[in-house]
Motif scaffolding. Structure first.
Motif, PDB file in Angstrom:
ATOM      1  N   LEU A 169       7.124  -8.897  -4.873  1.00  0.00           N
ATOM      2  CA  LEU A 169       7.199  -9.365  -6.255  1.00  0.00           C
ATOM      3  C   LEU A 169       6.084 -10.357  -6.569  1.00  0.00           C
ATOM      4  O   LEU A 169       5.956 -11.411  -5.937  1.00  0.00           O
ATOM      5  CB  LEU A 169       8.549 -10.030  -6.522  1.00  0.00           C
ATOM      6  CG  LEU A 169       9.732  -9.097  -6.770  1.00  0.00           C
ATOM      7  CD1 LEU A 169      11.023  -9.901  -6.835  1.00  0.00           C
ATOM      8  CD2 LEU A 169       9.538  -8.314  -8.071  1.00  0.00           C
ATOM      9  N   ARG A 193      12.983  -1.477  -2.615  1.00  0.00           N
ATOM     10  CA  ARG A 193      12.483  -2.033  -3.875  1.00  0.00           C
ATOM     11  C   ARG A 193      13.236  -1.361  -5.029  1.00  0.00           C
ATOM     12  O   ARG A 193      12.672  -0.560  -5.764  1.00  0.00           O
ATOM     13  CB  ARG A 193      10.970  -1.813  -3.985  1.00  0.00           C
ATOM     14  CG  ARG A 193      10.188  -2.384  -2.807  1.00  0.00           C
ATOM     15  CD  ARG A 193       8.706  -2.057  -2.864  1.00  0.00           C
ATOM     16  NE  ARG A 193       8.020  -2.763  -3.942  1.00  0.00           N
ATOM     17  CZ  ARG A 193       6.711  -2.692  -4.167  1.00  0.00           C
ATOM     18  NH1 ARG A 193       5.952  -1.936  -3.389  1.00  0.00           N
ATOM     19  NH2 ARG A 193       6.158  -3.365  -5.165  1.00  0.00           N
ATOM     20  N   GLY A 195      14.314  -2.190  -7.996  1.00  0.00           N
ATOM     21  CA  GLY A 195      13.824  -2.304  -9.368  1.00  0.00           C
ATOM     22  C   GLY A 195      12.696  -1.331  -9.635  1.00  0.00           C
ATOM     23  O   GLY A 195      12.669  -0.653 -10.675  1.00  0.00           O
ATOM     24  N   LEU A 196      11.747  -1.261  -8.709  1.00  0.00           N
ATOM     25  CA  LEU A 196      10.634  -0.326  -8.851  1.00  0.00           C
ATOM     26  C   LEU A 196      11.129   1.111  -8.773  1.00  0.00           C
ATOM     27  O   LEU A 196      10.706   1.970  -9.565  1.00  0.00           O
ATOM     28  CB  LEU A 196       9.592  -0.591  -7.767  1.00  0.00           C
ATOM     29  CG  LEU A 196       8.349   0.297  -7.778  1.00  0.00           C
ATOM     30  CD1 LEU A 196       7.598   0.178  -9.102  1.00  0.00           C
ATOM     31  CD2 LEU A 196       7.432  -0.044  -6.610  1.00  0.00           C
ATOM     32  N   SER A 331       3.951  -4.393  -8.595  1.00  0.00           N
ATOM     33  CA  SER A 331       4.834  -5.556  -8.453  1.00  0.00           C
ATOM     34  C   SER A 331       5.272  -6.075  -9.811  1.00  0.00           C
ATOM     35  O   SER A 331       6.393  -6.576  -9.963  1.00  0.00           O
ATOM     36  CB  SER A 331       4.143  -6.664  -7.650  1.00  0.00           C
ATOM     37  OG  SER A 331       3.298  -7.468  -8.444  1.00  0.00           O
ATOM     38  N   GLU A 334       8.020  -3.807 -10.986  1.00  0.00           N
ATOM     39  CA  GLU A 334       9.230  -4.179 -10.264  1.00  0.00           C
ATOM     40  C   GLU A 334       9.848  -5.457 -10.829  1.00  0.00           C
ATOM     41  O   GLU A 334      11.079  -5.554 -10.979  1.00  0.00           O
ATOM     42  CB  GLU A 334       8.880  -4.360  -8.785  1.00  0.00           C
ATOM     43  CG  GLU A 334      10.047  -4.657  -7.882  1.00  0.00           C
ATOM     44  CD  GLU A 334       9.634  -4.684  -6.415  1.00  0.00           C
ATOM     45  OE1 GLU A 334      10.542  -4.740  -5.563  1.00  0.00           O
ATOM     46  OE2 GLU A 334       8.414  -4.648  -6.122  1.00  0.00           O
ATOM     47  N   GLY A 338      13.282  -5.017 -12.569  1.00  0.00           N
ATOM     48  CA  GLY A 338      14.355  -5.455 -11.686  1.00  0.00           C
ATOM     49  C   GLY A 338      14.800  -6.881 -11.844  1.00  0.00           C
ATOM     50  O   GLY A 338      15.919  -7.223 -11.443  1.00  0.00           O
TER      51      GLY A 338
END
Length: 377
Positions: A169, A193, A195-196, A331, A334, A338
């Motif tokens: 992140l 990961r 969120g990604l 990132s 993400e 996220g």
């Protein structure tokens, strides 16, 4: 806490902050933990940078920067990775920001869902305080000076050895562009990961990367894999430097904001500096982003005056430039998907930043800038 705090948006605008401004209650709590703040805290300025909350405060005769992160973005342990690198550079004589300690010797402290750090105000003037990242410097001489100091940082970092960062992140890493098969590596990372992964599940992401990114990666062949791993700043923009003097005579007095630092390579850090400073990505007027070849060449010249690069390395630097943003753009996707829950901002990070920047280098202006750097080899 304040609710009307505004920060820099992704379209070079001012938007409501994701993170509330630091409150008087928080500062009062921090006074019990940081001896430097025991004389009280008067807030002088709230930073407009978007990924955390920061404020310049006065305590007694001195001024400090208090910075607060959400614990999902930075824990005390993750900040320690940055702080140890800063301490190494300071011991080597580089003019870096001074990270202060709590009464118990820690450089970061956690409370509830937040993580705090405290820096002494650096020497020099913040000439670019109101300039967003990717805004070119006002003077080519500033770029030349910034290039020279970046080279000094790399010389100081040569004997620093620490593991890869403990997070993806808002960190700039070069794992994917060093990998022989970036898509396979990214695919293997997605379970860790979420969120990604959630964002990419709604995109034809493999086809997008095959179209916009992999042709540039193929041009690197295996050359980047043999570049020595070196810790770098990885967000080298003139707004992350404090300056002494005015105009062309200004010199760097303090280096700060090591949040994106990681073990990558010297060429990765220098390419990031060129991308950040030499291309007006956020220029809303005209036909789109404008390349400032004089800034790119000034950065390169200043760097090579201190840390020479071979012709082959400069060719590799140019070939790396269209890809250097890849990991950080992911990132950001993400982070927005996220952590802050903004699919709209994640779209900007994916379509405008990751894919758009790679596409720009394939156009006339981007190719011209790359040709200029190849010619400088």
């Amino acid at each position: 806490m304040e609710t009307d705090h505004r920060v820099q948006g992704l379209a070079n605008d001012q938007v409501a902050a994701d993170w509330p401004a630091l409150s008087e209650a928080e500062l009062a709590w921090l006074r019990h933990h940081y001896p430097a703040l025991e004389d009280g805290c008067d807030v002088l300025w709230h930073s407009p940078r978007p990924f955390s909350a920061a404020a310049l405060v006065r305590s007694g005769p001195r001024r400090y920067l208090v910075k607060r992160h959400h614990a999902r973005v930075r824990t005390a342990a993750l900040l320690g990775e940055e702080h140890r690198f800063i301490a190494h550079l300071a011991a080597a004589g580089l003019p870096v920001v001074d990270v202060l300690h709590t009464r118990h010797g820690a450089t970061a402290i956690e409370r509830d869902s937040w993580t705090y750090e405290l820096h002494a105000e650096g020497a020099g003037q913040d000439l670019y305080r109101d300039s967003p990242s990717w805004t070119p410097p006002s003077e080519p001489a500033h770029a030349r000076e910034a290039g020279a100091v970046l080279a000094r940082l790399h010389l100081a970092a040569a004997d620093y050895h620490a593991p890869q960062r403990g997070t993806h992140l808002l960190v700039a890493r070069d794992d994917l562009i060093r990998a022989p098969d970036p898509l396979s590596l990214l695919r293997s990372e997605l379970p860790a990961r979420p969120g990604l992964a959630a964002y990419l599940s709604r995109q034809p992401w493999e086809q997008d990367l095959q179209r916009a990114v992999l042709p540039w990666h193929a041009a690197l062949a295996n050359r980047l894999q043999i570049e020595p791993v070196l810790w770098g700043h990885n967000d080298w923009h003139v707004s992350n430097l404090l300056w002494l003097g005015q105009g062309a005579a200004a010199r760097v007095a303090t280096v700060f904001d090591f949040g994106l630092a990681s073990p990558a390579s010297a060429l990765f850090d220098l390419a990031t500096a060129i991308e950040r400073n030499a291309i007006a990505w956020l220029d809303a007027g005209g036909a789109g982003p404008v390349a400032h070849a004089d800034i790119a060449l000034a950065l390169l010249h200043g760097y090579r005056q201190v840390r020479p690069l071979s012709a082959a390395q400069v060719h590799l630097l140019a070939d790396l430039l269209p890809l250097v943003h890849l990991d950080f753009a992911l990132s950001e996707v993400e982070y927005f998907q996220g952590v802050t829950g903004s699919s709209a901002n994640a779209d900007v990070a994916w379509h405008t930043f990751l894919l758009g920047h790679a596409d720009w280098f394939a156009g006339t202006a981007g190719r011209a800038l790359l040709d200029t750097l190849h010619a400088a080899a």
